[in-house]
Write a protein that holds these residues in place. Structure first.
Motif, PDB file in Angstrom:
ATOM      1  N   GLU A 104      -9.272 -35.244   9.033  1.00  0.00           N
ATOM      2  CA  GLU A 104      -8.177 -35.906   9.748  1.00  0.00           C
ATOM      3  C   GLU A 104      -7.949 -35.171  11.073  1.00  0.00           C
ATOM      4  N   ILE A 105      -7.993 -35.904  12.167  1.00  0.00           N
ATOM      5  CA  ILE A 105      -7.883 -35.291  13.494  1.00  0.00           C
ATOM      6  C   ILE A 105      -6.417 -35.032  13.821  1.00  0.00           C
ATOM      7  N   LEU A 106      -6.074 -33.779  14.027  1.00  0.00           N
ATOM      8  CA  LEU A 106      -4.718 -33.428  14.459  1.00  0.00           C
ATOM      9  C   LEU A 106      -4.592 -33.694  15.953  1.00  0.00           C
ATOM     10  N   PHE A 107      -5.528 -33.160  16.741  1.00  0.00           N
ATOM     11  CA  PHE A 107      -5.587 -33.498  18.164  1.00  0.00           C
ATOM     12  C   PHE A 107      -6.906 -33.005  18.755  1.00  0.00           C
ATOM     13  N   TYR A 108      -7.257 -33.603  19.876  1.00  0.00           N
ATOM     14  CA  TYR A 108      -8.381 -33.140  20.686  1.00  0.00           C
ATOM     15  C   TYR A 108      -7.882 -33.032  22.112  1.00  0.00           C
ATOM     16  N   ALA A 109      -7.993 -31.844  22.684  1.00  0.00           N
ATOM     17  CA  ALA A 109      -7.613 -31.603  24.076  1.00  0.00           C
ATOM     18  C   ALA A 109      -8.884 -31.272  24.855  1.00  0.00           C
ATOM     19  N   PRO A 110      -9.564 -32.281  25.430  1.00  0.00           N
ATOM     20  CA  PRO A 110     -10.860 -32.044  26.076  1.00  0.00           C
ATOM     21  C   PRO A 110     -10.812 -31.030  27.207  1.00  0.00           C
ATOM     22  N   GLN A 111      -9.718 -31.002  27.965  1.00  0.00           N
ATOM     23  CA  GLN A 111      -9.626 -30.042  29.069  1.00  0.00           C
ATOM     24  C   GLN A 111      -9.561 -28.597  28.574  1.00  0.00           C
ATOM     25  N   TYR A 126     -15.380 -27.179  33.318  1.00  0.00           N
ATOM     26  CA  TYR A 126     -15.437 -27.984  32.092  1.00  0.00           C
ATOM     27  C   TYR A 126     -16.583 -28.990  32.139  1.00  0.00           C
ATOM     28  N   PHE A 127     -16.816 -29.604  33.287  1.00  0.00           N
ATOM     29  CA  PHE A 127     -17.845 -30.628  33.376  1.00  0.00           C
ATOM     30  C   PHE A 127     -18.937 -30.351  34.398  1.00  0.00           C
ATOM     31  N   GLY A 128     -18.918 -29.218  35.104  1.00  0.00           N
ATOM     32  CA  GLY A 128     -19.864 -29.156  36.196  1.00  0.00           C
ATOM     33  C   GLY A 128     -20.608 -27.873  36.493  1.00  0.00           C
ATOM     34  N   LEU A 129     -19.921 -26.774  36.676  1.00  0.00           N
ATOM     35  CA  LEU A 129     -20.551 -25.594  37.252  1.00  0.00           C
ATOM     36  C   LEU A 129     -21.681 -25.022  36.406  1.00  0.00           C
TER      37      LEU A 129
END
Length: 251
Positions: free
Chosen positions: A97-104, A205-208
């Motif tokens: 059960e997913i409590l939360f996902y904080a992608p950042q 997070y997405f690039g370097l």
């Protein structure tokens, strides 16, 4: 003649029907549907009734923090549910059960709804109630039943070069609740571009650093992996505080 051809193709048709049925009944992810907010006092994420209180570590939390905790919040980011489902499947947590996902913040918390299978971890940290739990790495020849004790944290790692993704999954007890803290190291690809999660505050997070070139940036990733371990230890202790707080409230 047509009848014979039908007989020849009949097993193939049945196989296709079964395959399509399997796709149609693909298990959906389960959200806990809890509301979350960031506490300025604690510097932590807390759910509405304060059942869960967790830290992201000693980092800056952006005002525009994206929190995925229900189907509605996931629907704002095209492909997010499939992305999360793939992560859970890779981590052998389809039923969680997913409590939360904080992608950042590169962090997902899930609650285990069924016992986790006895899989060999990459490391074990114990005893978790110590100030500095000792971590031992598991070797191929190590043989145990791999059933986690409540004072232990089992850690698993999953690296996918094609997806440019590294998952570090920590299993421990939050109070009396078995949880998994999933650290998602994900560099930019077509899937993340479609989701369009705002990442201007933290370009790494997405690039370097490209996960596809993992070994080239091994020092960067090693530092992040080690930071994640301290993050898990801190949340274990917060869970114990929450557990004691509930006992006092009961009196």
């Amino acid at each position: 003649m047509k009848h014979k051809r039908f007989i020849q193709w009949y097993p193939v048709m049945i196989a296709v029907v079964i395959l399509l049925a399997g796709c149609a009944t693909r298990k959906e992810i389960v959200f806990a549907n809890r509301e979350w907010q960031i506490s300025d006092f604690y510097g932590q994420i807390i759910d509405q009734d304060s059942t869960y209180r967790m830290t992201f570590g000693n980092v800056l939390i952006p005002d525009s923090l994206v929190i995925i905790s229900c189907a509605e919040s996931a629907s704002k980011y095209p492909g997010m549910e499939r992305f999360i489902a793939d992560i859970l499947h890779t981590a052998h947590l389809d039923s969680a059960e997913i409590l939360f996902y904080a992608p950042q913040m590169q962090t997902m918390f899930v609650r285990l709804k069924t016992p986790f299978p006895p899989l060999k971890p990459s490391s074990i940290s114990s005893p978790m109630h110590d100030e500095n739990p000792f971590t031992s790495w598991i070797h191929e020849e190590d043989i145990e039943d791999w059933t986690r004790d409540s004072t232990e944290m089992y850690t698993y790692s999953f690296y996918n070069k094609r997806k440019r993704q590294l998952l570090i999954v920590d299993h421990y007890d939050y109070g009396d609740i078995p949880v998994a803290q999933i650290t998602v190291f994900q560099t930019k690809n077509k899937t993340t571009e479609r989701m369009n999660v705002r990442d201007t505050w933290r370009t790494s997070y997405f690039g370097l650093h490209n996960m596809k070139e993992f070994m080239r940036d091994i020092e960067f990733w090693s530092n992040n992996v080690e930071f994640r371990r301290a993050h898990a230890f801190a949340n274990y202790k917060i869970g114990q505080e929450q557990k004691l707080g509930k006992k006092w409230n009961a009196y």
